[in-house]
Design an enzyme around this catalytic site. Structure first.
Site, PDB file in Angstrom:
ATOM      1  N   TYR A   4      -1.905  -1.134  10.383  1.00  0.00           N
ATOM      2  CA  TYR A   4      -2.051  -1.381   8.948  1.00  0.00           C
ATOM      3  C   TYR A   4      -0.804  -0.892   8.211  1.00  0.00           C
ATOM      4  O   TYR A   4      -0.232  -1.619   7.387  1.00  0.00           O
ATOM      5  CB  TYR A   4      -3.295  -0.673   8.401  1.00  0.00           C
ATOM      6  CG  TYR A   4      -3.458  -0.847   6.913  1.00  0.00           C
ATOM      7  CD1 TYR A   4      -4.011  -2.014   6.393  1.00  0.00           C
ATOM      8  CD2 TYR A   4      -3.046   0.130   6.019  1.00  0.00           C
ATOM      9  CE1 TYR A   4      -4.150  -2.189   5.022  1.00  0.00           C
ATOM     10  CE2 TYR A   4      -3.182  -0.032   4.659  1.00  0.00           C
ATOM     11  CZ  TYR A   4      -3.731  -1.197   4.167  1.00  0.00           C
ATOM     12  OH  TYR A   4      -3.850  -1.371   2.802  1.00  0.00           O
ATOM     13  N   SER A  16       0.857  -1.186   0.000  1.00  0.00           N
ATOM     14  CA  SER A  16       0.000   0.000   0.000  1.00  0.00           C
ATOM     15  C   SER A  16       0.889   1.230   0.000  1.00  0.00           C
ATOM     16  O   SER A  16       2.017   1.193   0.507  1.00  0.00           O
ATOM     17  CB  SER A  16      -0.882   0.009   1.255  1.00  0.00           C
ATOM     18  OG  SER A  16      -1.525   1.259   1.427  1.00  0.00           O
TER      19      SER A  16
END
Length: 253
Positions: free
Chosen positions: A149, A136
């Site tokens: 995350y 990401s």
């Protein structure tokens, strides 16, 4: 990468980016299978002619069963995309956040490792193939409301780099797909600037089709994340993104 001649498994491919990539690989002429937990989504994909398998990446036995089922049906499997993941907000001032942190690491990082471990012997035996790991932009430019995350995706990036080095000479490559915020899974409600899914998939598939395939698949929208430290914009961007901490329930009012 020739997108028309692959046999592809996308773990985490029953929704969002994974589902769209599955459809595009199939449209390009590849044989595609997906793995995921949603029975309804698996049924829907089966209706589209895409094989779907039950798999929970947090369960080693589930991953092993899925591997055996996939290889029984698709012995020529040459591409494994591992992208199952969760995005959870955490307030680090509340010790109760640890449950979310543990779930995030178990799914995003350990889930990736479980899938890679399950299929590495097969790809090495055939002497060719590709792992596609999914990180990401948040791996490189943290979003403070989602600390674990960000940490998990940064870890998958580092793991991908080490995996590529260790598999050198085996014929098995490692490609890292680095999405920005994409308008799927509710992202469009939280972030009005999220990249439309079709736009992301079109650009990502074009990059995957390059010869040689880049080690990192970076659509234009994610460059500001990936190169923030190099470009000297990191501190300012993290400060801007820290304003989103007001989203946390304990920070309101």
């Amino acid at each position: 990468m020739d997108l028309s001649q692959r046999t592809v498994l996308i773990v985490g491919g029953t929704s969002g980016i994974g589902r769209e990539l599955a459809r595009r690989f199939a449209a390009a002429g590849s044989t595609v299978a997906v793995g995921g937990r949603s029975a309804r989504a698996r049924t829907d994909l089966s209706g589209e002619g895409i094989d779907a398998f039950d798999v929970d990446v947090t369960d080693e036995e589930s991953v092993a069963r899925a591997r055996d089922a996939v290889l029984d049906r698709h012995p020529g499997l040459d591409t494994v995309v591992t992208m199952a993941g969760v995005m959870l907000m955490e307030d680090l001032r509340d010790p109760g956040h640890f449950a979310a942190a543990r779930t995030t690491v178990d799914t995003n990082l350990l889930g990736t490792i479980r899938v890679v471990d399950a299929f590495t012997p097969h790809l090495i035996r055939r002497g060719s193939g590709t792992f596609v790991t999914v990180t990401s932009g948040i791996a490189f430019l943290p979003f403070p409301p989602m600390p674990t995350y960000a940490a998990s995706k940064a870890a998958v990036h580092a793991y991908s780099e080490a995996l590529r080095a260790q598999l050198e000479g085996t014929g098995v490559g490692v490609v890292e797909l680095v999405p920005p915020a994409v308008a799927t899974g509710g992202q469009e409600k939280v972030n009005p600037h999220a990249l439309p899914l079709d736009d992301f998939a079109e650009e990502a598939m074009g990059l995957l089709a390059q010869e040689p395939t880049p080690n990192e698949i970076l659509v234009e929208r994610v460059h500001m994340h990936r190169w923030a430290e190099r470009d000297g914009t990191y501190a300012d961007l993290v400060a801007q993104r820290s304003q989103a901490l007001a989203m946390l329930p304990g920070r309101q009012g």
